[in-house]
Design a protein around this motif. Sequence first.
Motif, PDB file in Angstrom:
ATOM      1  N   THR A   1      -5.160  -5.036   4.543  1.00  0.00           N
ATOM      2  CA  THR A   1      -5.830  -5.026   3.250  1.00  0.00           C
ATOM      3  C   THR A   1      -6.442  -6.400   3.007  1.00  0.00           C
ATOM      4  O   THR A   1      -5.739  -7.366   2.784  1.00  0.00           O
ATOM      5  CB  THR A   1      -4.830  -4.681   2.118  1.00  0.00           C
ATOM      6  OG1 THR A   1      -4.093  -3.521   2.499  1.00  0.00           O
ATOM      7  CG2 THR A   1      -5.536  -4.407   0.809  1.00  0.00           C
TER       8      THR A   1
ATOM      9  N   SER B   1       0.834  -1.210   0.000  1.00  0.00           N
ATOM     10  CA  SER B   1       0.000   0.000   0.000  1.00  0.00           C
ATOM     11  C   SER B   1       0.867   1.257   0.000  1.00  0.00           C
ATOM     12  O   SER B   1       0.560   2.236  -0.686  1.00  0.00           O
ATOM     13  CB  SER B   1      -0.938  -0.010   1.207  1.00  0.00           C
ATOM     14  OG  SER B   1      -1.742  -1.170   1.197  1.00  0.00           O
TER      15      SER B   1
ATOM     16  N   ARG C   1      -4.650   2.445   2.082  1.00  0.00           N
ATOM     17  CA  ARG C   1      -4.463   2.464   3.525  1.00  0.00           C
ATOM     18  C   ARG C   1      -3.184   1.736   3.948  1.00  0.00           C
ATOM     19  O   ARG C   1      -2.959   0.592   3.582  1.00  0.00           O
ATOM     20  CB  ARG C   1      -5.654   1.795   4.216  1.00  0.00           C
ATOM     21  CG  ARG C   1      -6.530   2.809   4.942  1.00  0.00           C
ATOM     22  CD  ARG C   1      -7.678   2.093   5.595  1.00  0.00           C
ATOM     23  NE  ARG C   1      -8.608   1.572   4.588  1.00  0.00           N
ATOM     24  CZ  ARG C   1      -9.499   0.628   4.838  1.00  0.00           C
ATOM     25  NH1 ARG C   1      -9.564   0.064   6.025  1.00  0.00           N
ATOM     26  NH2 ARG C   1     -10.339   0.236   3.894  1.00  0.00           N
TER      27      ARG C   1
ATOM     28  N   ASP D   1      -4.168  -3.124  -5.504  1.00  0.00           N
ATOM     29  CA  ASP D   1      -3.572  -3.470  -4.203  1.00  0.00           C
ATOM     30  C   ASP D   1      -4.176  -4.800  -3.749  1.00  0.00           C
ATOM     31  O   ASP D   1      -5.352  -4.868  -3.416  1.00  0.00           O
ATOM     32  CB  ASP D   1      -3.922  -2.345  -3.209  1.00  0.00           C
ATOM     33  CG  ASP D   1      -3.073  -2.377  -1.942  1.00  0.00           C
ATOM     34  OD1 ASP D   1      -2.108  -3.163  -1.877  1.00  0.00           O
ATOM     35  OD2 ASP D   1      -3.388  -1.604  -1.016  1.00  0.00           O
TER      36      ASP D   1
HETATM   37 MG   LIG Z   1      -1.808  -3.012   2.302  1.00  0.00          MG
END
Ligand SMILES: [Mg+2]
Length: 196
Positions: free
Chosen positions: A59, A37, A51, A75
């Motif tokens: 995530t 990220s 984030r 992501d």
């Molecule tokens: Mg992440």
Amino acid sequence: MRIQSAKFELSAISLDSCPESKLPEFAFIGRSNVGKSSLLNVLSNQSALARVSKTPGRTREINFFTINGAWSLVDLPGYGFAKASAADRDRFNEFVSDYLRERENLCCAFVLIDSRHEPQGIDQEFVRWLVEGEIPFALVFTKVDKVKPALVKKNIALFQDAMATWCDGQPPIFTTSSKTKDGRRELLKFIGEAIA
Ligand SMILES: [Mg+2]
Ligand SMILES: Nc1nc2c(ncn2[C@@H]2O[C@H](COP(=O)(O)OP(=O)(O)OP(=O)(O)O)[C@@H](O)[C@H]2O)c(=O)[nH]1
């Protein structure tokens, strides 16, 4: 390449809920906490697009971001998150593997590897799976600000040696730091050439 715009598109939890858009996609994958990220934010020139967390495994879904209205950064959840339940792990592993195998507009999966460590089994297993599935990928050694360049070099060489025992040829390799922005220009150049 200049970044003119970066926009969060959507979060998907299954292949069906991925964007219908067929823009060329570049996905970030790697162990939990490796810096996916953070690197996405550095590439897109935004401090908080994706984030970033001190808690590994944050995530959980696949997040899509559209850059310059022309291509996408993706992501992916981190693999090897020990605290997830086995059922949870299987579910997201299945979704991530579906995505990597079946997404037609995936141009390249960037496999992020922590440059501080000697080759880890889980990273090698994953890269081997990509090779066997003929999924296009590149290796990105992250967090180079945290160690001496000589150690980064050594760990990359060890990874390449390990790969050479089961794979012909070598993938593109990048080194990055989300702190110093090292490697940003090279990655964007690679992406620019891939979509040209
Ligand atoms: Mg992440
Ligand atoms: N010094 C340094 N710290 C970094 C770098 N990249 C990431 N970090 C830190 O490492 C931690 C994890 O970063 P994330 O970007 O959230 O990692 P991730 O791979 O997205 O993690 P998950 O989503 O949990 O799989 C955060 O505390 C970041 O600030 C880097 O290049 N240098």
